[in-house]
Design an enzyme around this catalytic site. Sequence first.
Site, PDB file in Angstrom:
ATOM      1  CB  SER A 113      -3.215   4.788  -2.304  1.00 27.15           C
ATOM      2  OG  SER A 113      -2.063   4.198  -2.830  1.00 27.15           O
ATOM      3  CG  HIS A 134       0.772   7.818   0.670  1.00 25.52           C
ATOM      4  ND1 HIS A 134      -0.138   8.685   0.110  1.00 25.52           N
ATOM      5  CD2 HIS A 134       0.975   6.855  -0.260  1.00 25.52           C
ATOM      6  CE1 HIS A 134      -0.463   8.258  -1.092  1.00 25.52           C
ATOM      7  NE2 HIS A 134       0.202   7.144  -1.343  1.00 25.52           N
ATOM      8  CD  GLU A 146      -1.083  12.324   1.494  1.00 27.03           C
ATOM      9  OE1 GLU A 146      -1.131  11.239   0.885  1.00 27.03           O
ATOM     10  OE2 GLU A 146      -1.905  13.244   1.302  1.00 27.03           O
ATOM     11  CG  ASN A 184      -3.917   8.692  -4.176  1.00 24.56           C
ATOM     12  OD1 ASN A 184      -3.547   8.903  -5.327  1.00 24.56           O
ATOM     13  ND2 ASN A 184      -3.217   7.952  -3.327  1.00 24.56           N
TER      14      ASN A 184
HETATM   15  N1  CAA Z   1      15.380   4.033  -9.153  1.00 22.88           N
HETATM   16  C1  CAA Z   1      16.419   4.854  -9.333  1.00 22.88           C
HETATM   17  N2  CAA Z   1      16.415   5.842 -10.262  1.00 22.88           N
HETATM   18  C2  CAA Z   1      15.322   5.934 -11.039  1.00 22.88           C
HETATM   19  C3  CAA Z   1      14.205   5.103 -10.903  1.00 22.88           C
HETATM   20  C4  CAA Z   1      14.261   4.104  -9.898  1.00 22.88           C
HETATM   21  N3  CAA Z   1      13.253   3.256  -9.662  1.00 22.88           N
HETATM   22  N4  CAA Z   1      13.264   5.464 -11.817  1.00 22.88           N
HETATM   23  C5  CAA Z   1      13.760   6.505 -12.479  1.00 22.88           C
HETATM   24  N5  CAA Z   1      15.008   6.793 -12.033  1.00 22.88           N
HETATM   25  C6  CAA Z   1      15.892   7.861 -12.460  1.00 22.88           C
HETATM   26  C7  CAA Z   1      16.440   7.616 -13.860  1.00 22.88           C
HETATM   27  O1  CAA Z   1      17.624   6.843 -13.796  1.00 22.88           O
HETATM   28  C8  CAA Z   1      16.717   9.021 -14.342  1.00 22.88           C
HETATM   29  O2  CAA Z   1      17.922   9.506 -13.800  1.00 22.88           O
HETATM   30  P1  CAA Z   1      18.830  10.596 -14.622  1.00 22.88           P
HETATM   31  O3  CAA Z   1      17.938  11.793 -14.795  1.00 22.88           O
HETATM   32  O4  CAA Z   1      19.972  10.829 -13.722  1.00 22.88           O
HETATM   33  O5  CAA Z   1      19.144   9.886 -15.902  1.00 22.88           O
HETATM   34  C9  CAA Z   1      15.608   9.833 -13.675  1.00 22.88           C
HETATM   35  O6  CAA Z   1      15.125   9.064 -12.575  1.00 22.88           O
HETATM   36  C10 CAA Z   1      14.476  10.070 -14.645  1.00 22.88           C
HETATM   37  O7  CAA Z   1      14.031   8.814 -15.179  1.00 22.88           O
HETATM   38  P2  CAA Z   1      13.892   8.484 -16.736  1.00 22.88           P
HETATM   39  O8  CAA Z   1      14.907   9.230 -17.530  1.00 22.88           O
HETATM   40  O9  CAA Z   1      13.806   7.001 -16.870  1.00 22.88           O
HETATM   41  O10 CAA Z   1      12.458   8.957 -17.150  1.00 22.88           O
HETATM   42  P3  CAA Z   1      11.698  10.255 -16.764  1.00 22.88           P
HETATM   43  O11 CAA Z   1      12.524  11.463 -16.845  1.00 22.88           O
HETATM   44  O12 CAA Z   1      10.414  10.174 -17.517  1.00 22.88           O
HETATM   45  O13 CAA Z   1      11.341  10.035 -15.221  1.00 22.88           O
HETATM   46  C11 CAA Z   1       9.828   9.346 -13.598  1.00 22.88           C
HETATM   47  C12 CAA Z   1      10.644   8.909 -14.798  1.00 22.88           C
HETATM   48  C13 CAA Z   1      10.748   9.614 -12.416  1.00 22.88           C
HETATM   49  C14 CAA Z   1       8.894   8.161 -13.281  1.00 22.88           C
HETATM   50  C15 CAA Z   1       9.031  10.623 -13.975  1.00 22.88           C
HETATM   51  O14 CAA Z   1       8.370  10.414 -15.208  1.00 22.88           O
HETATM   52  C16 CAA Z   1       8.026  11.017 -12.939  1.00 22.88           C
HETATM   53  O15 CAA Z   1       8.348  11.591 -11.925  1.00 22.88           O
HETATM   54  N6  CAA Z   1       6.722  10.722 -13.219  1.00 22.88           N
HETATM   55  C17 CAA Z   1       5.641  11.059 -12.350  1.00 22.88           C
HETATM   56  C18 CAA Z   1       5.584  10.053 -11.253  1.00 22.88           C
HETATM   57  C19 CAA Z   1       4.473  10.363 -10.283  1.00 22.88           C
HETATM   58  O16 CAA Z   1       3.672  11.255 -10.432  1.00 22.88           O
HETATM   59  N7  CAA Z   1       4.431   9.535  -9.238  1.00 22.88           N
HETATM   60  C20 CAA Z   1       3.435   9.629  -8.233  1.00 22.88           C
HETATM   61  C21 CAA Z   1       2.381   8.593  -8.503  1.00 22.88           C
HETATM   62  S1  CAA Z   1       1.071   8.702  -7.316  1.00 22.88           S
HETATM   63  C22 CAA Z   1       1.670   7.848  -6.010  1.00 22.88           C
HETATM   64  O17 CAA Z   1       2.763   7.356  -5.971  1.00 22.88           O
HETATM   65  C23 CAA Z   1       0.756   7.753  -4.816  1.00 22.88           C
HETATM   66  C24 CAA Z   1      -0.338   6.778  -4.851  1.00 22.88           C
HETATM   67  O18 CAA Z   1      -0.846   6.487  -3.765  1.00 22.88           O
HETATM   68  C25 CAA Z   1      -0.873   6.160  -6.085  1.00 22.88           C
HETATM   69  P1  NAD Z   2       2.018  -4.388  -5.911  1.00 21.06           P
HETATM   70  O1  NAD Z   2       0.876  -5.094  -6.528  1.00 21.06           O
HETATM   71  O2  NAD Z   2       3.205  -4.034  -6.738  1.00 21.06           O
HETATM   72  O3  NAD Z   2       2.581  -5.235  -4.652  1.00 21.06           O
HETATM   73  C1  NAD Z   2       1.777  -5.674  -3.615  1.00 21.06           C
HETATM   74  C2  NAD Z   2       2.488  -6.853  -2.957  1.00 21.06           C
HETATM   75  O4  NAD Z   2       1.773  -7.210  -1.757  1.00 21.06           O
HETATM   76  C3  NAD Z   2       2.535  -8.117  -3.833  1.00 21.06           C
HETATM   77  O5  NAD Z   2       3.873  -8.549  -3.976  1.00 21.06           O
HETATM   78  C4  NAD Z   2       1.688  -9.131  -3.063  1.00 21.06           C
HETATM   79  O6  NAD Z   2       2.164 -10.459  -3.188  1.00 21.06           O
HETATM   80  C5  NAD Z   2       1.828  -8.617  -1.637  1.00 21.06           C
HETATM   81  N1  NAD Z   2       0.774  -9.065  -0.742  1.00 21.06           N
HETATM   82  C6  NAD Z   2      -0.565  -9.080  -0.973  1.00 21.06           C
HETATM   83  N2  NAD Z   2      -1.209  -9.537   0.108  1.00 21.06           N
HETATM   84  C7  NAD Z   2      -0.262  -9.806   1.050  1.00 21.06           C
HETATM   85  C8  NAD Z   2      -0.306 -10.280   2.377  1.00 21.06           C
HETATM   86  N3  NAD Z   2      -1.469 -10.591   2.969  1.00 21.06           N
HETATM   87  N4  NAD Z   2       0.851 -10.413   3.063  1.00 21.06           N
HETATM   88  C9  NAD Z   2       2.032 -10.119   2.480  1.00 21.06           C
HETATM   89  N5  NAD Z   2       2.130  -9.661   1.204  1.00 21.06           N
HETATM   90  C10 NAD Z   2       1.002  -9.505   0.502  1.00 21.06           C
HETATM   91  O7  NAD Z   2       1.409  -3.095  -5.218  1.00 21.06           O
HETATM   92  P2  NAD Z   2       2.102  -1.685  -4.938  1.00 21.06           P
HETATM   93  O8  NAD Z   2       1.918  -0.825  -6.126  1.00 21.06           O
HETATM   94  O9  NAD Z   2       3.445  -1.924  -4.390  1.00 21.06           O
HETATM   95  O10 NAD Z   2       1.141  -1.098  -3.808  1.00 21.06           O
HETATM   96  C11 NAD Z   2       1.251  -1.523  -2.474  1.00 21.06           C
HETATM   97  C12 NAD Z   2       0.561  -0.525  -1.563  1.00 21.06           C
HETATM   98  O11 NAD Z   2       1.158   0.776  -1.746  1.00 21.06           O
HETATM   99  C13 NAD Z   2      -0.926  -0.337  -1.812  1.00 21.06           C
HETATM  100  O12 NAD Z   2      -1.559  -0.068  -0.587  1.00 21.06           O
HETATM  101  C14 NAD Z   2      -0.961   0.889  -2.721  1.00 21.06           C
HETATM  102  O13 NAD Z   2      -2.197   1.562  -2.664  1.00 21.06           O
HETATM  103  C15 NAD Z   2       0.152   1.721  -2.104  1.00 21.06           C
HETATM  104  N6  NAD Z   2       0.757   2.702  -2.989  1.00 21.06           N
HETATM  105  C16 NAD Z   2       0.931   2.407  -4.297  1.00 21.06           C
HETATM  106  C17 NAD Z   2       1.543   3.352  -5.115  1.00 21.06           C
HETATM  107  C18 NAD Z   2       1.785   3.063  -6.564  1.00 21.06           C
HETATM  108  O14 NAD Z   2       2.092   3.987  -7.320  1.00 21.06           O
HETATM  109  N7  NAD Z   2       1.654   1.831  -7.019  1.00 21.06           N
HETATM  110  C19 NAD Z   2       1.977   4.577  -4.597  1.00 21.06           C
HETATM  111  C20 NAD Z   2       1.800   4.824  -3.218  1.00 21.06           C
HETATM  112  C21 NAD Z   2       1.169   3.892  -2.424  1.00 21.06           C
END
Ligand code: CAA
Ligand code: NAD
Length: 277
Positions: A113, A134, A146, A184
């Site tokens: 991330s 990403h 990304e 992020n």
């Molecule tokens: N696998 C398959 N389908 C899935 C699923 C999964 N894991 N999760 C959700 N779905 C499907 C559901 O079945 C549903 O399908 P239908 O519309 O056909 O019924 C649809 O997606 C919507 O899901 P829900 O009805 O359960 O709930 P929702 O409408 O609230 O959607 C969500 C859930 C997709 C998570 C939505 O809330 C969403 O997009 N949220 C924002 C997520 C977001 O911003 N993610 C980015 C996080 S940042 C990141 O990832 C980067 C980082 O580095 C941290």
């Molecule tokens: P998570 O905690 O769900 O899973 C991480 C997994 O890595 C665990 O199962 C752990 O056992 C395993 N692990 C840790 N150290 C290890 C090693 N040395 N060798 C093999 N396996 C090991 O975490 P996550 O949410 O899946 O995030 C994983 C990566 O993806 C992170 O770098 C996170 O920043 C990135 N990411 C997360 C998100 C999110 O929404 N959670 C979105 C995009 C990117």
Amino acid sequence: MEFEHVLVVGAGQMGGGIAQVVAASGRRVSLHDAAPGAVERGIDAIRKSLTKLAEKGGEDPDEVLSRIAPADDLVAADLMIEAIVENADVKRAIFGRADEVLPATAVLASNTSSIPITLLAAATSRPERVIGMHFFNPVPVLKLVEVIRGLETSDETTAAISALARDLGKTPAEARDLPGFVSNRILMPFINEAAYVLLEGVADPEAIDTIAKLGFAHPMGPLALADLIGLDTCVAIMEVLHEGLGNPKYAPCPLLRQYVQAGRLGRKSGRGFYTYA
Ligand code: CAA
Ligand code: NAD
């Protein structure tokens, strides 16, 4: 560059989702995790997601799952996509080992991330073949990848990973290797500020999330989103922004840190800002 066999390292919520979309594209996947039982839990989660998609006309779950093999260790493949814990030292160790195990022609990608791709690349002898790939959570649903170029990442590697993202049904968007990249750098300060708003008693979690959902038309509010991402991951990303950009405005909110100290990591531990069944 062809990626017929992909090694996914980390079978948590992101690694599982990545293994799923890669296998659904017809490729062979080896899935490795260091924690006992993690690959099995990851495969269960993949089965649930594939079952939802099959109800809407997606491929037979067993067919997709037959292309995912558990791996006890790193194995030779055309591409590694690393999705382990957001910790630079642990990721660097995996990149160092992958450099020894995967053929010299293989690409080593990270789903990090925020951790600098250049830092991961420096743990290998092939920095031109190291890149950020990403994905976004939930991987089977969100359409963005990304693509982050480290200092030495080649044009050929970047083009091949962007082409792979398209082949997985995603849209690639390129970013430079600066702290938090684009996604992020923007998202995490928003989540962090929402945690400060809660800490300062400006509003309760439901009100904060309702304001973002209905006021900004976000699919979920920032606190529910932080719970989905994992509060440990949110703190780790804020630390990279804070250290990498040197600006105090990126310091992780103390409430986020405290929840992580208490083991309240969000959905994955059953409790974060909210409680999950
Ligand atoms: N696998 C398959 N389908 C899935 C699923 C999964 N894991 N999760 C959700 N779905 C499907 C559901 O079945 C549903 O399908 P239908 O519309 O056909 O019924 C649809 O997606 C919507 O899901 P829900 O009805 O359960 O709930 P929702 O409408 O609230 O959607 C969500 C859930 C997709 C998570 C939505 O809330 C969403 O997009 N949220 C924002 C997520 C977001 O911003 N993610 C980015 C996080 S940042 C990141 O990832 C980067 C980082 O580095 C941290
Ligand atoms: P998570 O905690 O769900 O899973 C991480 C997994 O890595 C665990 O199962 C752990 O056992 C395993 N692990 C840790 N150290 C290890 C090693 N040395 N060798 C093999 N396996 C090991 O975490 P996550 O949410 O899946 O995030 C994983 C990566 O993806 C992170 O770098 C996170 O920043 C990135 N990411 C997360 C998100 C999110 O929404 N959670 C979105 C995009 C990117």
